[in-house]
Scaffold this active site. Structure first.
Site, PDB file in Angstrom:
ATOM      1  N   ASP A  33      81.529  16.151  23.379  1.00  0.00           N
ATOM      2  CA  ASP A  33      82.668  16.900  23.894  1.00  0.00           C
ATOM      3  C   ASP A  33      83.758  15.901  24.276  1.00  0.00           C
ATOM      4  O   ASP A  33      83.589  15.116  25.218  1.00  0.00           O
ATOM      5  CB  ASP A  33      82.245  17.736  25.100  1.00  0.00           C
ATOM      6  CG  ASP A  33      83.318  18.714  25.542  1.00  0.00           C
ATOM      7  OD1 ASP A  33      84.479  18.285  25.687  1.00  0.00           O
ATOM      8  OD2 ASP A  33      83.001  19.903  25.774  1.00  0.00           O
ATOM      9  N   GLN A  65      83.147  19.094  20.372  1.00  0.00           N
ATOM     10  CA  GLN A  65      83.963  20.088  21.074  1.00  0.00           C
ATOM     11  C   GLN A  65      85.247  19.438  21.573  1.00  0.00           C
ATOM     12  O   GLN A  65      85.306  18.216  21.784  1.00  0.00           O
ATOM     13  CB  GLN A  65      83.196  20.702  22.243  1.00  0.00           C
ATOM     14  CG  GLN A  65      82.037  21.585  21.782  1.00  0.00           C
ATOM     15  CD  GLN A  65      81.223  22.143  22.936  1.00  0.00           C
ATOM     16  OE1 GLN A  65      80.977  21.459  23.925  1.00  0.00           O
ATOM     17  NE2 GLN A  65      80.782  23.374  22.806  1.00  0.00           N
ATOM     18  N   GLU A 125      86.320  24.600  23.093  1.00  0.00           N
ATOM     19  CA  GLU A 125      85.782  25.008  24.394  1.00  0.00           C
ATOM     20  C   GLU A 125      86.834  24.724  25.478  1.00  0.00           C
ATOM     21  O   GLU A 125      86.730  23.780  26.255  1.00  0.00           O
ATOM     22  CB  GLU A 125      84.477  24.266  24.699  1.00  0.00           C
ATOM     23  CG  GLU A 125      83.724  24.886  25.871  1.00  0.00           C
ATOM     24  CD  GLU A 125      82.438  24.151  26.200  1.00  0.00           C
ATOM     25  OE1 GLU A 125      81.415  24.828  26.404  1.00  0.00           O
ATOM     26  OE2 GLU A 125      82.453  22.906  26.259  1.00  0.00           O
ATOM     27  N   GLU A 167      74.067  17.124  25.721  1.00  0.00           N
ATOM     28  CA  GLU A 167      75.495  16.882  25.936  1.00  0.00           C
ATOM     29  C   GLU A 167      75.753  16.165  27.250  1.00  0.00           C
ATOM     30  O   GLU A 167      75.396  16.682  28.312  1.00  0.00           O
ATOM     31  CB  GLU A 167      76.260  18.201  25.929  1.00  0.00           C
ATOM     32  CG  GLU A 167      77.752  18.026  26.163  1.00  0.00           C
ATOM     33  CD  GLU A 167      78.485  19.348  26.325  1.00  0.00           C
ATOM     34  OE1 GLU A 167      79.705  19.375  26.101  1.00  0.00           O
ATOM     35  OE2 GLU A 167      77.839  20.350  26.689  1.00  0.00           O
TER      36      GLU A 167
END
Length: 260
Positions: A178, A204, A240, A143
């Protein structure tokens, strides 16, 4: 329709960790994720998942000494043995809990250590992790994380992560996209999702810039959810974010999507 997983590390802070599973299920989530499950034995987590009809979509491999500022050790030279022990532990949890996505944190750029040396360590450790995870049918995720939230984090950009994935050439290595981190570092979220969707293993979300609910801030998430559906992504979308107040009260943005 997008499928959402509640991140139990950030969401439901009004409850003890073990009680967050029930809270998420009551709110209609069918899956959860967390950073590190290792404070609880697998038997306890398995019972919580079963009792509340939840899947554990994702968690992180051990990150080194988190309390003293370490944020992963995959790229840190000289930590290979510790890294492998951590992957072994993570795969034990994944196997016991039916989790098929494992995030491996890269770590921080080290002062006085050449980028190339960290790159060598990172690739070597990820290759080992992918090989170890293959038999358990687990996908290793990497990530990019923004340097504002995590200064000196070694991996920041989507194209860098996709390049690492390409070099490794392992079918069970993918990128954790993300939207919050990507917007802060690069922006142009929709274009990057479309460009990279074939190499994205998990998505996310959070509001930008404050990392609250996704109905706040500068990103148009309803548009992005439609785009993600149109691109054929069928995995979980991890929530998240840090709730502004009571977690359940802040879920108005999700009511149309949560099925229970």
């Amino acid at each position: 329709m997008p499928r959402f997983a509640a991140n139990l590390t950030m969401m439901y802070p009004e409850h003890a960790f073990a009680d967050r599973f029930a809270a998420a299920a009551r709110d209609g989530f069918e899956a959860v994720e967390c950073l590190f499950p290792y404070a609880l034995p697998t038997s306890t987590i398995a019972t919580l998942l079963r009792e509340h009809g939840l899947a554990l979509a994702l968690f992180n491999a051990p990150p080194g000494d988190w309390n003293n500022g370490e944020r992963g050790i995959a790229s840190l030279p000289g930590r290979d043995d510790e890294f492998r022990r951590g992957i072994d532990q993570a795969l034990e949890y994944a196997t016991a809990l039916g989790t098929r996505k494992l995030h491996v944190m890269a770590g921080l750029a080290q002062e006085g250590v050449a980028h190339e040396r960290q790159q060598d360590s990172y690739l070597r450790n990820l290759e080992w992790a992918a090989s170890a995870a293959r038999g358990a049918e687990v996908t290793i995720l990497i990530e990019p994380i923004n340097p504002r939230d995590m200064p000196r984090y070694w991996l920041n950009r989507q194209d860098e992560a996709q390049a690492v994935r390409a070099v490794l050439g392992a079918a069970n290595v993918a990128v954790q996209f993300d939207c919050y981190h990507c917007q802060i570092v690069e922006g142009d979220i929709a274009t990057k999702l479309a460009r990279d969707i074939g190499g994205i293993g998990h998505i996310q979300i959070a509001g930008v810039p404050e990392r609250h609910e996704p109905d706040t801030g500068e990103l148009n998430y309803p548009y992005l959810f439609e785009l993600i559906d149109s691109l054929g992504y069928a995995g979980w979308i991890g929530c998240e974010y840090r709730p502004r107040g009571d977690t359940s009260a802040g879920l108005g943005w999700a009511r149309a999507y949560l099925r229970r």
